[in-house]
Write an enzyme that holds these catalytic residues in place. Structure first.
Site: not given
Lengths: 573, 87
Positions: B14-16, B12, B19
């Protein structure tokens, strides 16, 4: 003068309490120039600090009640509050332009929201909503109009809102929230499913309840027939109080059947089991005396978060459920995403016909890494109880064979790694696509069981989108066409010594129960709260009566005729 | 200045959560820290900056730090990057 509205009965029971209007405060900002920049910046910093404290509290509460994963989203919200590019830009603007902080904040937040919204990526578009959420909270403090949270309700109320999101409903405290009524939604929308899990009376889809209700007005919510009465007269109050009492008595009657087996008058046994979405629903399963779980919707593990759940997280959830059922069957459906259920972080392209598109098993067979992770977690959890695996949206035998081959590969890998798995786990399919219902005799040779998913089987057979209110008249569970398909699936499974269950809304429907029992359905999976009423209903009929009625129903021409037949044979309480 | 380059392997991107971890870690250092991707450079202490890059699987990114604790920053961030996010 009272005002009566009709919506969709989403969760049974009657609630009477004062309205709590769940809505956002007016956060319109005005531009003021020539302000005292230093004072404005101080006010802004104070609002940031209050917001931070609130978010920390919400994060902690969510972590405690729903787990680390659900709390993650608030960590991201907290970082937005501390984002130097964002908060410094607001301070800078106040300083340079000598404008009020609320105006500067609104403008800077909108700039960021625009950037995220213009991205060609669903996931990023949703991040715009996060920024909006956070900046609203700060703005509300700056304007002195703090946002109320449903978790903070401390008196008995009926929540009235446009719609309630899953996270809104997760915050509801059952002790104080006696019921809810919304403008939008249907029987299968998330708010409705959550209401049934929480056993709170609810009416959804009233269209105008927020418009018609004033704060603190008395409201009656009748989740049995979908009525909402605003500002009721004394007579209406008395009437509904007595109905409420009657319903409570009825419930007490049903409760006596909690530890009884599900048998008809002549002693024929069927399994009455429950549908669940998360381990939180287990309480309802036990309280309502369900004989197992006929559908565990695993997609909730994947929703309301920002990335895929790990194998360990899934294993923990599945294990908790099978252990809690203590040897009773638990049918776990593999990920059924797509259609009306999206996972923004997978960033799937929008489709013209999502219900006919890339969803459920189709998606899992494409995204194999994700699917294998789930299969491993299921196999491991199988060692801790009576777990069965079910694949959704199977249209062809090839799909089933491919999914099963992946399952077997993972099983062998786990054994090679020395990891324990369940032995002889039954593997079945959902029957919700007409082609599969027609081909049931061939499928029955290879699968261990069928579970008929009526919500989708009806929509695909009648070619009527179940989210489209204008064609909702075509949603006809009692249509002889549907009954005929159901019969052929049940007969095909029995011919191979297999069993058939049903896990759509139809399985708990009082009109459908005698028909399905008559057609030979082995397992009925429904909302936990429907189990005891169905058990009571079943105890009053014989297998022969039900079979005769079902045979006759199959020869009728319309759904209405079928309904009339059942009502004449089995008078409802 | 210290820097290090990575290829993102997480499905997925660099998601939530990753991050969040990166930004939290970067915030502990005094140095100026940036994340560079496709010719764009953002402040690694800004969650909105990092997310706005939309870093997906297979992307090549560079983390740069400049300041008194730049070496330490790079090695701490390296730990975060290696937790299932990149190679």
């Amino acid at each position: 003068m009272s005002n009566s509205l009709t919506g969709i009965a989403a969760s049974a029971g009657i609630a009477i309490a004062k309205a709590f209007r769940y809505e956002e405060p007016d956060l319109t900002v005005e531009k003021k120039s020539g302000v005292d920049a230093k004072a404005e910046i101080q006010a802004f910093d104070a609002a940031l600090e209050k917001s931070r404290a609130e978010l920390e509290e919400i994060k902690e509460k969510t972590r405690r009640e729903m787990g680390d994963e659900h709390a993650e989203i608030f960590s991201a919200h907290l970082l937005v509050l501390q984002d130097p590019e964002f908060v410094d830009a607001v301070r800078q603007k106040v300083q340079d332009d000598e404008v009020n902080a609320s105006f500067a904040l609104d403008e800077k937040a909108n700039e960021f929201i625009m950037i995220f919204e213009s991205m060609d990526n669903e996931y990023m578009k949703e991040r715009a909503a996060d920024i909006r959420d956070v900046s609203k909270r700060v703005l509300a403090h700056l304007l002195g109009k703090p946002i109320v949270s449903l978790a903070e309700i401390k008196e008995e109320v009926i929540v009235v809102g446009d719609d309630l999101t899953p996270s809104d409903t997760a915050q509801l405290n059952k002790e104080f929230v006696k019921g809810f009524a919304t403008n939008i939604g249907g029987r299968t929308s998330h708010s409705a499913i959550m209401a049934r899990s929480l056993e709170i009376p609810a009416v959804v889809g009233t269209k105008t309840v927020t418009h018609d209700t004033k704060q603190h007005q008395y409201v009656i919510v009748d989740g049995n027939d979908g009525t909402v009465i605003i500002d009721p007269s004394d007579d209406e109050l008395a009437e509904y109080r007595s109905r409420q009492e009657a319903f409570e008595q009825q419930k007490a009657e049903w409760a006596k059947l909690k530890n009884e087996p599900s048998v008809s008058k002549d002693g024929t046994h069927v399994e009455l089991v429950a549908n669940i979405g998360t381990p939180n629903d287990l309480e309802g399963v036990h309280n309502n005396g369900a004989e197992g779980v006929g559908l565990y919707r695993t997609e909730f593990l994947y929703m309301g978060r920002n990335e895929l759940p790990t194998e360990e997280e899934q294993f923990d959830a599945y294990k908790q459920v099978v252990e809690s059922l203590d040897g009773k069957p638990v049918v776990i459906r593999t990920l059924d995403i797509g259609g009306d259920k999206e996972l923004p972080y997978l960033d799937l392209p929008e489709e013209m016909n999502p219900f006919l598109g890339f969803r459920a098993i189709r998606l899992c067979l494409e995204m194999k890494d994700m699917f294998r992770t789930q299969l491993r977690a299921l196999l491991r959890a199988g060692a801790f109880g009576n777990l069965k695996i079910m694949f959704p949206m199977i249209a062809t035998l090839e799909e089933f064979r491919e999914a099963k081959a992946l399952l077997e590969e993972e099983q062998q890998k786990l054994h090679a790694e020395g990891v324990e798995t369940g032995s002889d786990i039954e593997v079945g399919i959902m029957v919700e696509i007409p082609s599969t219902a027609v081909m049931a005799p061939q499928f029955a040779k290879e699968v261990d069981f069928f579970s008929i998913g009526t919500n989708d089987l009806i929509q695909y057979t009648m070619a009527a989108d179940r989210m489209n209110e204008r064609v909702s008249y075509l949603y006809q569970p009692y249509n002889p066409a549907i009954l005929g398909l159901v019969k052929s699936v049940i007969d095909a499974s029995h011919a191979e010594g297999k069993w058939t269950g049903m896990c759509g809304e139809m399985a708990g429907d009082p009109i459908a129960v005698p028909l399905l029992f008559g057609l030979g359905l082995d397992e009925f999976s429904m909302s936990a709260t429907s189990v005891l009423p169905a058990r009571s209903q079943l105890s009053k009929m014989t297998k022969q009566e039900a079979a005769d009625t079902a045979a006759e129903a199959l020869k009728l021409s319309t759904a209405d005729e079928v309904q009339q037949l059942v009502e004449s044979r089995f008078p409802m309480a | 200045m210290a820097e290090k380059t990575y290829t993102i392997t997480a499905e997925t991107g660099i998601h939530a959560r990753p991050a969040t971890q990166l930004v939290n870690k970067a915030g502990q250092f005094e140095s100026e820290i940036t994340l560079d991707y496709k010719g764009k450079s953002v402040n690694l202490k800004s969650i909105m900056g990092v997310m706005s890059l939309g870093v997906g699987q297979g992307a090549e990114v560079t983390i740069k730090a400049e300041g008194p604790d730049e070496e330490e920053a790079i090695s701490s961030l390296d730990e975060v990057m290696k937790q299932g996010l990149s190679e």
